[in-house]
Design a protein around this motif. Structure first.
Motif, short mmCIF file in Angstrom:
data_model
loop_
_atom_site.label_atom_id
_atom_site.label_comp_id
_atom_site.label_asym_id
_atom_site.label_seq_id
_atom_site.Cartn_x
_atom_site.Cartn_y
_atom_site.Cartn_z
N LEU A 88 0.84 -1.28 0.10
CA LEU A 88 -0.10 -0.15 -0.18
C LEU A 88 1.11 1.10 0.05
O LEU A 88 1.63 1.46 1.00
N HIS A 89 0.99 2.04 -1.04
CA HIS A 89 1.92 3.02 -1.25
C HIS A 89 1.42 4.42 -0.28
O HIS A 89 2.51 4.84 0.40
N GLY A 90 0.15 4.56 -0.11
CA GLY A 90 -0.23 5.73 0.76
C GLY A 90 -1.59 5.69 1.35
O GLY A 90 -2.62 4.96 0.69
N LEU A 91 -1.71 5.95 2.73
CA LEU A 91 -2.96 5.70 3.57
C LEU A 91 -3.07 7.20 3.83
O LEU A 91 -2.30 7.81 4.70
N LYS A 92 -4.11 7.99 3.50
CA LYS A 92 -4.50 9.22 4.02
C LYS A 92 -5.68 9.09 4.90
O LYS A 92 -6.77 8.47 4.52
N LEU A 93 -5.58 9.54 6.17
CA LEU A 93 -6.82 9.91 6.91
C LEU A 93 -7.06 11.37 7.18
O LEU A 93 -6.25 12.08 7.74
N LYS A 94 -8.38 11.85 6.92
CA LYS A 94 -8.55 13.29 7.23
C LYS A 94 -9.65 13.44 8.11
O LYS A 94 -10.95 12.70 7.77
N ASN A 95 -9.70 14.50 8.78
CA ASN A 95 -10.95 14.67 9.71
C ASN A 95 -11.89 15.69 8.98
O ASN A 95 -11.67 16.93 8.95
N ASP A 96 -12.77 15.15 8.41
CA ASP A 96 -13.98 15.92 7.59
C ASP A 96 -15.07 16.14 8.46
O ASP A 96 -16.10 16.38 7.60
N SER A 97 -15.20 16.02 9.66
CA SER A 97 -16.61 15.94 10.45
C SER A 97 -16.70 17.17 11.12
O SER A 97 -17.93 17.50 11.18
N GLY A 98 -15.95 18.37 10.92
CA GLY A 98 -16.37 19.67 11.51
C GLY A 98 -16.07 19.75 13.05
O GLY A 98 -16.21 20.80 13.59
N LYS A 99 -15.86 18.52 13.73
CA LYS A 99 -15.42 18.41 15.21
C LYS A 99 -14.20 17.61 15.17
O LYS A 99 -13.55 17.06 14.56
N ASN A 100 -13.48 17.96 16.51
CA ASN A 100 -12.39 17.40 16.91
C ASN A 100 -12.69 15.88 16.96
O ASN A 100 -13.59 15.52 17.66
N VAL A 101 -11.52 15.15 16.72
CA VAL A 101 -11.75 13.78 16.81
C VAL A 101 -10.33 13.11 17.49
O VAL A 101 -9.49 13.82 17.32
N ILE A 102 -10.51 12.02 18.25
CA ILE A 102 -9.22 11.12 18.61
C ILE A 102 -9.32 9.82 18.12
O ILE A 102 -10.19 9.13 18.24
N THR A 125 -3.56 12.87 8.64
CA THR A 125 -2.24 12.22 8.70
C THR A 125 -2.22 10.89 7.83
O THR A 125 -2.98 10.64 6.92
N GLY A 126 -1.10 10.23 7.78
CA GLY A 126 -1.20 9.07 6.99
C GLY A 126 -0.11 7.99 7.01
O GLY A 126 0.70 8.12 8.22
N ILE A 127 -0.06 7.07 6.45
CA ILE A 127 0.95 5.92 6.50
C ILE A 127 1.53 5.87 5.14
O ILE A 127 0.80 5.61 4.18
N PHE A 128 2.85 5.66 4.88
CA PHE A 128 3.52 5.90 3.66
C PHE A 128 4.35 4.54 3.38
O PHE A 128 5.18 4.02 4.41
N ASN A 129 3.83 3.92 2.33
CA ASN A 129 4.54 2.54 2.17
C ASN A 129 4.24 1.43 3.19
O ASN A 129 5.33 1.35 3.80
N GLU A 130 3.49 0.81 3.21
CA GLU A 130 3.28 -0.12 4.10
C GLU A 130 2.98 -1.74 3.37
O GLU A 130 2.39 -1.72 2.69
N TYR A 131 3.94 -2.12 3.91
CA TYR A 131 4.23 -3.66 2.99
C TYR A 131 3.67 -4.91 3.75
O TYR A 131 3.58 -4.77 5.00
N PHE A 132 3.10 -6.07 2.96
CA PHE A 132 2.46 -6.89 3.38
C PHE A 132 3.02 -8.33 3.05
O PHE A 132 2.99 -8.32 1.74
#
Length: 356
Positions: free
Chosen positions: A28-42, A114-121
């Protein structure tokens, strides 16, 4: 929570049967997580679930300190993945991540990412892994949520029949099993390099060798199939520096040639494209728009661009743009191993093949 991946649609699984088991090997070359909710998330955890025929085989989880450290490290070290030559070379595009929006903690404000770059399996199981499910658990306003994305895994089959681009006994290296090498780059995921040993099985066999001393230097490069020249560069005359600041100046001036030297891109049937790099200056026998036949000589092996010794860099892609196309595995119809056994894919690192 928005989840995006590179690749966006499917991941190629280089599954190999060995010892009665199947080794699934994918990236997996790239994984992006983006908070698109309008509220803080943990963020609580990021889970990679691996399935074979609807059976959950393995789960890989980032949580607790490992998650917090991964997010912090990504924010501190991955700004270069946002735009520029590096982003295009490693991800196939600019703007997948926005460094201005990186979070450095598990608490994400609106529009932070945030994200994860180059996750090998690499998974050993009775069956082929055919599905990756990404699940993200997070808290918002004190309530727990789970967001998921399913990414199919496929075993890619070439749409055309190809021959090896060099003849004779050829040493190959840098294939997909060498994780830090070509594979971390988007279009180069299944690329490999080709060189040649002398009679004593040595690549370097004396001190202060010049490029002409290498056995492979000047060897004819062959078109792997009928096709059309859709891109090429013939007049780059140097081996570029491994120092990024020095090479960047040449990239700004010469473009891709400063990285790959003199090169050719051939378009084949069914939207598959072959790439040949580091060729001798002015050795190209073709130009843009020319039609070529399988086995036709198109240039000579050289030492131009980012090259540590004379060799041919080869890769197959799903498009003509070296910076944006997806890398594809390439099977060949005319190669054998040192024992004379017929081969198809280059699946081992540092092996010698004979091309008829």
């Amino acid at each position: 929570m928005q989840i995006n991946t590179i690749p966006i649609d499917f991941i190629i699984n280089m599954a190999l049967e060995t010892g009665g088991k199947i080794v699934s090997n994918f990236l997996l070359h790239g994984l992006k997580l983006k908070n698109d909710s309008g509220k803080n998330v943990i963020l609580k955890d990021i889970n990679f679930e691996l399935y074979a025929s609807d059976i959950l085989v393995k789960q890989v989880t980032y949580q607790g300190k490992s998650l917090a450290n991964s997010i912090k490290e990504f924010a501190e070290n991955s700004a270069w993945l946002g735009k520029g030559f590096g982003a295009k070379l490693f991800l196939g595009e600019e703007g997948f991540w926005n460094p201005e929006c990186y979070t450095n903690s598990i608490e994400m404000e609106p529009n932070q990412e945030t994200g994860i770059f180059n996750e090998y399996f690499i998974i050993v199981y009775d069956k082929v892994i055919d599905l990756l499910v990404i699940k993200v658990n997070y808290l918002k306003c004190g309530k727990e949520y789970i967001q998921q994305l399913k990414v199919p895994l496929v075993q890619y089959k070439n749409k055309n029949q190809y021959i090896f681009p060099l003849k004779g006994n050829i040493s190959t290296c840098g294939n997909y099993n060498t994780l830090p090498e070509h594979r971390q780059h988007y279009s180069m995921e299944f690329a490999f390099d080709m060189a040649q040993y002398n009679a004593e099985q040595k690549l370097c066999y004396k001190e202060n060798m010049c490029e002409e001393d290498y056995i492979v230097y000047g060897k004819d490069i062959l078109a792997i199939a009928d096709g059309e020249v859709v891109d090429c560069y013939h007049s780059f005359n140097m081996t570029t520096s491994w120092d990024w600041n020095e090479r960047k100046l040449l990239i700004d001036k010469y473009g891709l040639a400063a990285q790959c030297g003199n090169y050719i891109v051939l378009k084949h049937a069914n939207e598959e494209y072959s790439f040949y790099g580091h060729m001798v200056k002015d050795s190209l026998t073709v130009k843009n728009g020319d039609r070529v036949k399988q086995g036709q000589v198109i240039g000579k092996v050289g030492h131009t661009g980012l090259s540590n010794c004379p060799h041919l860099h080869f890769q197959l892609m799903d498009g003509p743009d070296f910076m944006a196309a997806r890398g594809l595995p390439c099977s060949f119809s005319n190669i054998r191993d040192v024992a004379g056994n017929k081969l198809s894919l280059i699946q081992e690192e540092n092996i010698i093949v004979h091309a008829e």
